[in-house]
Design a protein around this motif. Structure first.
Motif, PDB file in Angstrom:
ATOM      1  N   LYS A  21      -1.831   1.905   9.036  1.00 52.43           N
ATOM      2  CA  LYS A  21      -1.249   0.572   8.793  1.00 52.43           C
ATOM      3  C   LYS A  21      -2.322  -0.519   8.655  1.00 52.43           C
ATOM      4  O   LYS A  21      -2.312  -1.279   7.698  1.00 52.43           O
ATOM      5  CB  LYS A  21      -0.285   0.163   9.929  1.00 52.43           C
ATOM      6  CG  LYS A  21       0.904   1.062  10.088  1.00 52.43           C
ATOM      7  CD  LYS A  21       1.804   0.588  11.213  1.00 52.43           C
ATOM      8  CE  LYS A  21       1.122   0.508  12.550  1.00 52.43           C
ATOM      9  NZ  LYS A  21       0.651   1.802  13.066  1.00 52.43           N
ATOM     10  N   SER A  22      -3.228  -0.591   9.650  1.00 51.32           N
ATOM     11  CA  SER A  22      -4.210  -1.684   9.641  1.00 51.32           C
ATOM     12  C   SER A  22      -5.145  -1.584   8.444  1.00 51.32           C
ATOM     13  O   SER A  22      -5.325  -2.572   7.714  1.00 51.32           O
ATOM     14  CB  SER A  22      -5.061  -1.669  10.919  1.00 51.32           C
ATOM     15  OG  SER A  22      -4.266  -1.957  12.027  1.00 51.32           O
ATOM     16  N   SER A  23      -5.722  -0.393   8.230  1.00 52.19           N
ATOM     17  CA  SER A  23      -6.684  -0.247   7.123  1.00 52.19           C
ATOM     18  C   SER A  23      -6.008  -0.523   5.784  1.00 52.19           C
ATOM     19  O   SER A  23      -6.566  -1.212   4.926  1.00 52.19           O
ATOM     20  CB  SER A  23      -7.290   1.149   7.078  1.00 52.19           C
ATOM     21  OG  SER A  23      -7.131   1.835   8.265  1.00 52.19           O
ATOM     22  N   THR A  24      -4.802   0.006   5.616  1.00 57.70           N
ATOM     23  CA  THR A  24      -4.096  -0.185   4.345  1.00 57.70           C
ATOM     24  C   THR A  24      -3.722  -1.659   4.157  1.00 57.70           C
ATOM     25  O   THR A  24      -3.964  -2.240   3.086  1.00 57.70           O
ATOM     26  CB  THR A  24      -2.802   0.665   4.317  1.00 57.70           C
ATOM     27  OG1 THR A  24      -3.143   2.019   4.557  1.00 57.70           O
ATOM     28  CG2 THR A  24      -2.078   0.537   2.997  1.00 57.70           C
ATOM     29  N   SER A  25      -3.168  -2.274   5.212  1.00 58.96           N
ATOM     30  CA  SER A  25      -2.682  -3.658   5.087  1.00 58.96           C
ATOM     31  C   SER A  25      -3.816  -4.624   4.762  1.00 58.96           C
ATOM     32  O   SER A  25      -3.674  -5.507   3.898  1.00 58.96           O
ATOM     33  CB  SER A  25      -2.005  -4.099   6.390  1.00 58.96           C
ATOM     34  OG  SER A  25      -0.936  -3.240   6.679  1.00 58.96           O
ATOM     35  N   LYS A  26      -4.953  -4.448   5.447  1.00 56.97           N
ATOM     36  CA  LYS A  26      -6.104  -5.333   5.201  1.00 56.97           C
ATOM     37  C   LYS A  26      -6.584  -5.216   3.758  1.00 56.97           C
ATOM     38  O   LYS A  26      -6.832  -6.212   3.089  1.00 56.97           O
ATOM     39  CB  LYS A  26      -7.268  -4.945   6.136  1.00 56.97           C
ATOM     40  CG  LYS A  26      -7.235  -5.659   7.461  1.00 56.97           C
ATOM     41  CD  LYS A  26      -8.499  -5.407   8.244  1.00 56.97           C
ATOM     42  CE  LYS A  26      -8.233  -4.337   9.262  1.00 56.97           C
ATOM     43  NZ  LYS A  26      -9.280  -4.131  10.243  1.00 56.97           N
ATOM     44  N   ALA A  27      -6.702  -3.961   3.294  1.00 61.14           N
ATOM     45  CA  ALA A  27      -7.229  -3.742   1.942  1.00 61.14           C
ATOM     46  C   ALA A  27      -6.261  -4.261   0.876  1.00 61.14           C
ATOM     47  O   ALA A  27      -6.678  -4.892  -0.101  1.00 61.14           O
ATOM     48  CB  ALA A  27      -7.493  -2.252   1.735  1.00 61.14           C
ATOM     49  N   VAL A  28      -4.963  -4.023   1.088  1.00 58.17           N
ATOM     50  CA  VAL A  28      -3.966  -4.489   0.108  1.00 58.17           C
ATOM     51  C   VAL A  28      -3.968  -6.014   0.057  1.00 58.17           C
ATOM     52  O   VAL A  28      -3.975  -6.622  -1.023  1.00 58.17           O
ATOM     53  CB  VAL A  28      -2.558  -3.944   0.463  1.00 58.17           C
ATOM     54  CG1 VAL A  28      -1.475  -4.629  -0.345  1.00 58.17           C
ATOM     55  CG2 VAL A  28      -2.513  -2.427   0.277  1.00 58.17           C
ATOM     56  N   ALA A  29      -3.995  -6.638   1.248  1.00 59.34           N
ATOM     57  CA  ALA A  29      -3.982  -8.112   1.296  1.00 59.34           C
ATOM     58  C   ALA A  29      -5.228  -8.676   0.625  1.00 59.34           C
ATOM     59  O   ALA A  29      -5.143  -9.637  -0.158  1.00 59.34           O
ATOM     60  CB  ALA A  29      -3.888  -8.575   2.752  1.00 59.34           C
ATOM     61  N   ALA A  30      -6.397  -8.076   0.895  1.00 55.59           N
ATOM     62  CA  ALA A  30      -7.648  -8.577   0.306  1.00 55.59           C
ATOM     63  C   ALA A  30      -7.600  -8.436  -1.213  1.00 55.59           C
ATOM     64  O   ALA A  30      -7.949  -9.362  -1.952  1.00 55.59           O
ATOM     65  CB  ALA A  30      -8.834  -7.803   0.884  1.00 55.59           C
ATOM     66  N   GLN A  31      -7.122  -7.276  -1.675  1.00 57.08           N
ATOM     67  CA  GLN A  31      -7.080  -7.010  -3.122  1.00 57.08           C
ATOM     68  C   GLN A  31      -6.126  -7.954  -3.851  1.00 57.08           C
ATOM     69  O   GLN A  31      -6.370  -8.349  -4.973  1.00 57.08           O
ATOM     70  CB  GLN A  31      -6.630  -5.561  -3.322  1.00 57.08           C
ATOM     71  CG  GLN A  31      -7.223  -4.896  -4.550  1.00 57.08           C
ATOM     72  CD  GLN A  31      -7.010  -3.384  -4.472  1.00 57.08           C
ATOM     73  OE1 GLN A  31      -7.327  -2.750  -3.468  1.00 57.08           O
ATOM     74  NE2 GLN A  31      -6.453  -2.807  -5.514  1.00 57.08           N
ATOM     75  N   LEU A  32      -5.029  -8.322  -3.181  1.00 55.85           N
ATOM     76  CA  LEU A  32      -4.003  -9.132  -3.856  1.00 55.85           C
ATOM     77  C   LEU A  32      -4.069 -10.620  -3.480  1.00 55.85           C
ATOM     78  O   LEU A  32      -3.220 -11.410  -3.890  1.00 55.85           O
ATOM     79  CB  LEU A  32      -2.612  -8.574  -3.536  1.00 55.85           C
ATOM     80  CG  LEU A  32      -2.353  -7.139  -4.033  1.00 55.85           C
ATOM     81  CD1 LEU A  32      -0.994  -6.647  -3.552  1.00 55.85           C
ATOM     82  CD2 LEU A  32      -2.435  -7.061  -5.557  1.00 55.85           C
TER      83      LEU A  32
END
Ligand SMILES: Nc1ncnc2c1ncn2[C@@H]1O[C@H](COP(=O)(O)OP(=O)(O)O)[C@@H](O)[C@H]1O
Ligand SMILES: Nc1ccn([C@@H]2O[C@H](COP(=O)(O)OP(=O)(O)O)[C@@H](O)[C@H]2O)c(=O)n1
Length: 228
Positions: A21-32
Protein backbone atom coordinates in the motif's frame (compact mmCIF):
# COMPACT_ATOMS: atom_id res chain seq x y z
CA UNK A 1 -13.48 19.13 -15.93
CA UNK A 2 -15.20 22.45 -15.34
CA UNK A 3 -13.84 25.79 -16.72
CA UNK A 4 -10.64 23.93 -17.70
CA UNK A 5 -9.96 22.99 -14.04
CA UNK A 6 -9.72 19.26 -13.36
CA UNK A 7 -11.81 17.96 -10.44
CA UNK A 8 -9.63 16.62 -7.60
CA UNK A 9 -9.30 12.84 -7.83
CA UNK A 10 -9.66 10.76 -4.66
CA UNK A 11 -8.02 7.32 -4.61
CA UNK A 12 -8.49 4.90 -1.69
CA UNK A 13 -5.99 2.05 -1.30
CA UNK A 14 -6.70 -0.54 1.40
CA UNK A 15 -5.38 -3.96 2.34
CA UNK A 16 -3.50 -5.91 4.99
CA UNK A 17 0.10 -5.36 6.06
CA UNK A 18 2.86 -5.83 3.50
CA UNK A 19 0.67 -5.86 0.41
CA UNK A 20 2.43 -2.77 -0.96
CA UNK A 21 0.00 0.00 0.00
CA UNK A 22 2.57 2.60 1.09
CA UNK A 23 5.08 2.04 -1.72
CA UNK A 24 2.37 1.94 -4.37
CA UNK A 25 0.42 4.94 -3.02
CA UNK A 26 3.50 7.17 -2.77
CA UNK A 27 4.66 6.33 -6.28
CA UNK A 28 1.20 6.74 -7.84
CA UNK A 29 0.67 10.08 -6.08
CA UNK A 30 4.12 11.35 -7.13
CA UNK A 31 3.61 10.25 -10.74
CA UNK A 32 0.17 11.86 -11.00
CA UNK A 33 0.89 15.04 -8.99
CA UNK A 34 -1.47 14.11 -6.14
CA UNK A 35 -1.11 14.39 -2.36
CA UNK A 36 -0.50 11.27 -0.28
CA UNK A 37 -1.80 10.25 3.15
CA UNK A 38 -0.51 7.28 5.19
CA UNK A 39 -3.36 6.70 7.67
CA UNK A 40 -1.44 3.88 9.36
CA UNK A 41 1.17 6.48 10.37
CA UNK A 42 -1.61 8.48 12.09
CA UNK A 43 -2.75 5.45 14.11
CA UNK A 44 0.87 4.68 14.92
CA UNK A 45 1.40 8.31 16.01
CA UNK A 46 -1.54 8.29 18.44
CA UNK A 47 -0.33 4.91 19.76
CA UNK A 48 3.18 6.36 20.25
CA UNK A 49 1.65 9.25 22.24
CA UNK A 50 -0.34 6.85 24.46
CA UNK A 51 2.78 4.76 25.18
CA UNK A 52 4.97 7.83 25.79
CA UNK A 53 2.41 9.31 28.18
CA UNK A 54 1.97 6.15 30.23
CA UNK A 55 -1.59 5.37 29.09
CA UNK A 56 -2.43 1.66 29.52
CA UNK A 57 -2.98 0.50 25.94
CA UNK A 58 -4.83 -2.57 27.23
CA UNK A 59 -7.51 -0.29 28.75
CA UNK A 60 -9.94 1.00 26.06
CA UNK A 61 -11.57 3.50 28.46
CA UNK A 62 -8.18 5.08 29.29
CA UNK A 63 -7.39 5.31 25.57
CA UNK A 64 -10.82 6.81 24.84
CA UNK A 65 -10.39 9.44 27.58
CA UNK A 66 -7.05 10.57 26.10
CA UNK A 67 -7.93 10.29 22.40
CA UNK A 68 -8.48 14.03 21.86
CA UNK A 69 -5.23 15.15 23.50
CA UNK A 70 -2.39 14.69 20.97
CA UNK A 71 -2.10 17.08 18.05
CA UNK A 72 -1.31 14.91 15.01
CA UNK A 73 -0.12 16.56 11.81
CA UNK A 74 0.54 14.78 8.49
CA UNK A 75 2.60 16.26 5.65
CA UNK A 76 1.16 14.96 2.37
CA UNK A 77 3.96 15.49 -0.15
CA UNK A 78 4.41 11.95 -1.60
CA UNK A 79 8.19 12.18 -2.02
CA UNK A 80 8.68 13.42 1.58
CA UNK A 81 5.68 12.58 3.78
CA UNK A 82 5.94 13.73 7.41
CA UNK A 83 4.21 12.98 10.70
CA UNK A 84 4.44 15.00 13.91
CA UNK A 85 2.79 14.73 17.34
CA UNK A 86 2.59 17.99 19.30
CA UNK A 87 5.27 19.34 16.95
CA UNK A 88 7.68 16.41 17.44
CA UNK A 89 8.81 14.41 14.39
CA UNK A 90 7.81 10.80 15.20
CA UNK A 91 8.47 9.20 11.81
CA UNK A 92 11.20 6.98 13.31
CA UNK A 93 9.70 5.95 16.69
CA UNK A 94 6.28 5.03 15.23
CA UNK A 95 7.91 2.14 13.29
CA UNK A 96 9.41 0.57 16.41
CA UNK A 97 8.27 -2.86 17.58
CA UNK A 98 6.58 -1.58 20.74
CA UNK A 99 4.25 0.70 18.76
CA UNK A 100 3.65 -1.98 16.09
CA UNK A 101 2.54 -4.49 18.73
CA UNK A 102 0.09 -2.04 20.36
CA UNK A 103 -1.35 -0.16 17.38
CA UNK A 104 -4.20 -2.62 16.69
CA UNK A 105 -5.53 -2.28 20.26
CA UNK A 106 -5.38 1.52 20.19
CA UNK A 107 -6.90 1.83 16.72
CA UNK A 108 -9.84 -0.41 17.68
CA UNK A 109 -11.14 2.20 20.16
CA UNK A 110 -14.12 4.07 18.60
CA UNK A 111 -13.07 7.49 20.03
CA UNK A 112 -9.65 7.11 18.39
CA UNK A 113 -11.19 6.15 15.05
CA UNK A 114 -13.67 9.05 15.15
CA UNK A 115 -10.87 11.53 15.86
CA UNK A 116 -8.49 10.20 13.19
CA UNK A 117 -11.27 9.77 10.61
CA UNK A 118 -12.18 13.47 10.99
CA UNK A 119 -8.54 14.43 10.39
CA UNK A 120 -8.37 12.20 7.31
CA UNK A 121 -11.54 13.64 5.77
CA UNK A 122 -10.32 17.22 6.34
CA UNK A 123 -6.96 16.44 4.69
CA UNK A 124 -8.66 14.76 1.71
CA UNK A 125 -11.08 17.68 1.29
CA UNK A 126 -8.22 20.19 1.16
CA UNK A 127 -6.14 18.36 -1.48
CA UNK A 128 -6.18 20.66 -4.52
CA UNK A 129 -5.39 18.18 -7.30
CA UNK A 130 -6.52 15.12 -5.36
CA UNK A 131 -5.03 12.55 -3.02
CA UNK A 132 -4.09 8.91 -2.61
CA UNK A 133 -5.14 7.75 0.86
CA UNK A 134 -3.97 4.35 2.08
CA UNK A 135 -5.13 2.32 5.06
CA UNK A 136 -7.62 -0.33 6.14
CA UNK A 137 -11.06 1.36 6.04
CA UNK A 138 -10.63 4.18 3.54
CA UNK A 139 -12.91 2.76 0.83
CA UNK A 140 -15.50 1.45 3.29
CA UNK A 141 -15.73 4.23 5.90
CA UNK A 142 -13.44 7.24 5.56
CA UNK A 143 -14.01 8.10 1.89
CA UNK A 144 -16.89 5.93 0.63
CA UNK A 145 -17.34 8.28 -2.36
CA UNK A 146 -13.72 7.93 -3.54
CA UNK A 147 -13.34 8.03 -7.34
CA UNK A 148 -11.31 4.84 -7.30
CA UNK A 149 -10.95 2.13 -4.65
CA UNK A 150 -8.19 -0.46 -4.72
CA UNK A 151 -7.86 -3.43 -2.36
CA UNK A 152 -4.36 -4.93 -2.39
CA UNK A 153 -3.75 -8.53 -1.29
CA UNK A 154 -0.76 -10.91 -1.26
CA UNK A 155 -0.02 -14.29 0.29
CA UNK A 156 1.12 -14.23 3.94
CA UNK A 157 4.44 -15.73 2.78
CA UNK A 158 5.12 -12.92 0.29
CA UNK A 159 4.07 -10.27 2.82
CA UNK A 160 6.26 -11.71 5.57
CA UNK A 161 9.24 -11.95 3.21
CA UNK A 162 8.81 -8.29 2.22
CA UNK A 163 8.50 -7.14 5.83
CA UNK A 164 11.43 -9.17 7.16
CA UNK A 165 13.54 -7.85 4.27
CA UNK A 166 12.71 -4.34 5.47
CA UNK A 167 13.47 -5.22 9.10
CA UNK A 168 16.98 -6.25 8.03
CA UNK A 169 16.59 -10.02 8.10
CA UNK A 170 14.11 -10.35 11.02
CA UNK A 171 13.08 -13.98 11.50
CA UNK A 172 10.60 -14.90 8.75
CA UNK A 173 8.41 -17.15 10.89
CA UNK A 174 8.09 -14.60 13.73
CA UNK A 175 7.36 -11.81 11.24
CA UNK A 176 4.68 -13.94 9.52
CA UNK A 177 2.98 -14.82 12.83
CA UNK A 178 3.00 -11.18 14.03
CA UNK A 179 1.58 -9.99 10.73
CA UNK A 180 -1.22 -12.58 10.73
CA UNK A 181 -2.09 -11.69 14.33
CA UNK A 182 -2.32 -7.96 13.50
CA UNK A 183 -4.44 -8.62 10.39
CA UNK A 184 -6.82 -10.79 12.45
CA UNK A 185 -7.20 -8.05 15.10
CA UNK A 186 -7.71 -5.37 12.43
CA UNK A 187 -10.27 -7.49 10.53
CA UNK A 188 -12.32 -8.54 13.56
CA UNK A 189 -12.71 -5.24 15.44
CA UNK A 190 -16.26 -3.87 15.69
CA UNK A 191 -15.62 -0.32 14.49
CA UNK A 192 -14.55 0.04 10.89
CA UNK A 193 -12.56 -3.18 10.41
CA UNK A 194 -10.08 -3.91 7.63
CA UNK A 195 -12.38 -4.83 4.72
CA UNK A 196 -12.68 -4.62 0.96
CA UNK A 197 -15.39 -2.21 -0.22
CA UNK A 198 -17.93 -3.82 -2.55
CA UNK A 199 -16.89 -1.47 -5.36
CA UNK A 200 -13.10 -1.84 -4.85
CA UNK A 201 -10.83 -3.36 -7.50
CA UNK A 202 -8.86 -6.21 -5.93
CA UNK A 203 -5.23 -6.60 -7.02
CA UNK A 204 -3.26 -9.67 -5.84
CA UNK A 205 0.35 -8.47 -5.72
CA UNK A 206 1.93 -11.83 -4.75
CA UNK A 207 3.51 -12.41 -8.16
CA UNK A 208 3.71 -8.80 -9.35
CA UNK A 209 6.70 -6.50 -9.06
CA UNK A 210 6.14 -3.18 -7.29
CA UNK A 211 6.54 -1.47 -10.68
CA UNK A 212 3.75 -3.61 -12.17
CA UNK A 213 1.42 -2.74 -9.28
CA UNK A 214 2.18 0.98 -9.68
CA UNK A 215 1.50 0.83 -13.44
CA UNK A 216 -1.75 -1.04 -12.84
CA UNK A 217 -3.04 1.59 -10.38
CA UNK A 218 -1.86 4.54 -12.53
CA UNK A 219 -3.76 3.06 -15.49
CA UNK A 220 -6.91 2.62 -13.38
CA UNK A 221 -6.72 6.27 -12.20
CA UNK A 222 -6.18 7.53 -15.75
CA UNK A 223 -9.13 5.49 -17.00
CA UNK A 224 -11.32 6.99 -14.26
CA UNK A 225 -10.18 10.49 -15.15
CA UNK A 226 -10.96 9.84 -18.79
CA UNK A 227 -14.47 8.84 -17.71
CA UNK A 228 -14.17 5.21 -18.80
N1 LIG B 1 4.88 -6.10 -5.51
C1 LIG B 1 5.93 -6.10 -4.68
N2 LIG B 1 6.94 -6.97 -4.86
C2 LIG B 1 8.01 -7.00 -4.03
N3 LIG B 1 8.17 -6.18 -2.97
C3 LIG B 1 7.20 -5.29 -2.73
C4 LIG B 1 6.04 -5.20 -3.56
N4 LIG B 1 5.25 -4.22 -3.07
C5 LIG B 1 5.88 -3.73 -1.99
N5 LIG B 1 7.06 -4.36 -1.79
C6 LIG B 1 8.02 -4.13 -0.69
O1 LIG B 1 7.42 -4.71 0.47
C7 LIG B 1 7.64 -3.90 1.60
C8 LIG B 1 6.30 -3.52 2.24
O2 LIG B 1 5.60 -2.67 1.35
P1 LIG B 1 4.66 -1.50 1.87
O3 LIG B 1 4.36 -0.64 0.70
O4 LIG B 1 5.24 -0.85 3.07
O5 LIG B 1 3.36 -2.34 2.30
P2 LIG B 1 2.11 -1.92 3.19
O6 LIG B 1 2.03 -0.42 3.17
O7 LIG B 1 0.93 -2.58 2.54
O8 LIG B 1 2.36 -2.48 4.55
C9 LIG B 1 8.45 -2.69 1.12
O9 LIG B 1 9.81 -2.94 1.41
C10 LIG B 1 8.21 -2.67 -0.36
O10 LIG B 1 9.30 -2.13 -1.07
N1 LIG C 1 -6.99 3.13 8.06
C1 LIG C 1 -6.29 2.47 8.98
C2 LIG C 1 -4.89 2.39 8.90
C3 LIG C 1 -4.21 1.72 9.87
N2 LIG C 1 -4.87 1.21 10.94
C4 LIG C 1 -4.18 0.58 12.07
O1 LIG C 1 -2.82 0.99 12.08
C5 LIG C 1 -1.97 -0.14 12.04
C6 LIG C 1 -0.68 0.23 11.33
O2 LIG C 1 -0.95 0.49 9.98
P1 LIG C 1 0.21 0.56 8.89
O3 LIG C 1 -0.42 0.86 7.59
O4 LIG C 1 1.30 1.44 9.36
O5 LIG C 1 0.73 -0.93 8.93
P2 LIG C 1 1.86 -1.63 8.10
O6 LIG C 1 2.42 -0.66 7.11
O7 LIG C 1 2.80 -2.12 9.10
O8 LIG C 1 1.12 -2.70 7.43
C7 LIG C 1 -2.79 -1.26 11.43
O9 LIG C 1 -2.35 -2.56 11.79
C8 LIG C 1 -4.18 -0.94 12.02
O10 LIG C 1 -4.30 -1.43 13.33
C9 LIG C 1 -6.24 1.28 11.00
O11 LIG C 1 -6.85 0.78 11.94
N3 LIG C 1 -6.94 1.92 10.02
Amino acid sequence: MENGVAKPVIVAIDGPSGTGKSSTSKAVAAQLGLSYLDTGAQYRAITWWMVTNGIDTADPSAIAAAAAKPDILSGTEPTAPTITVDGVDVSGPIREQDVTSKVSAVSAVPEVRARITDLQRAIAASAVTGIVVEGRDIGTTVLPDADLKIFLTASPEARAARRSGELKGADLHTTREALIKRDAADSSRKTSPLAKADDAVEVDTTDLTLQQVIECVVTLVEEKRAGK
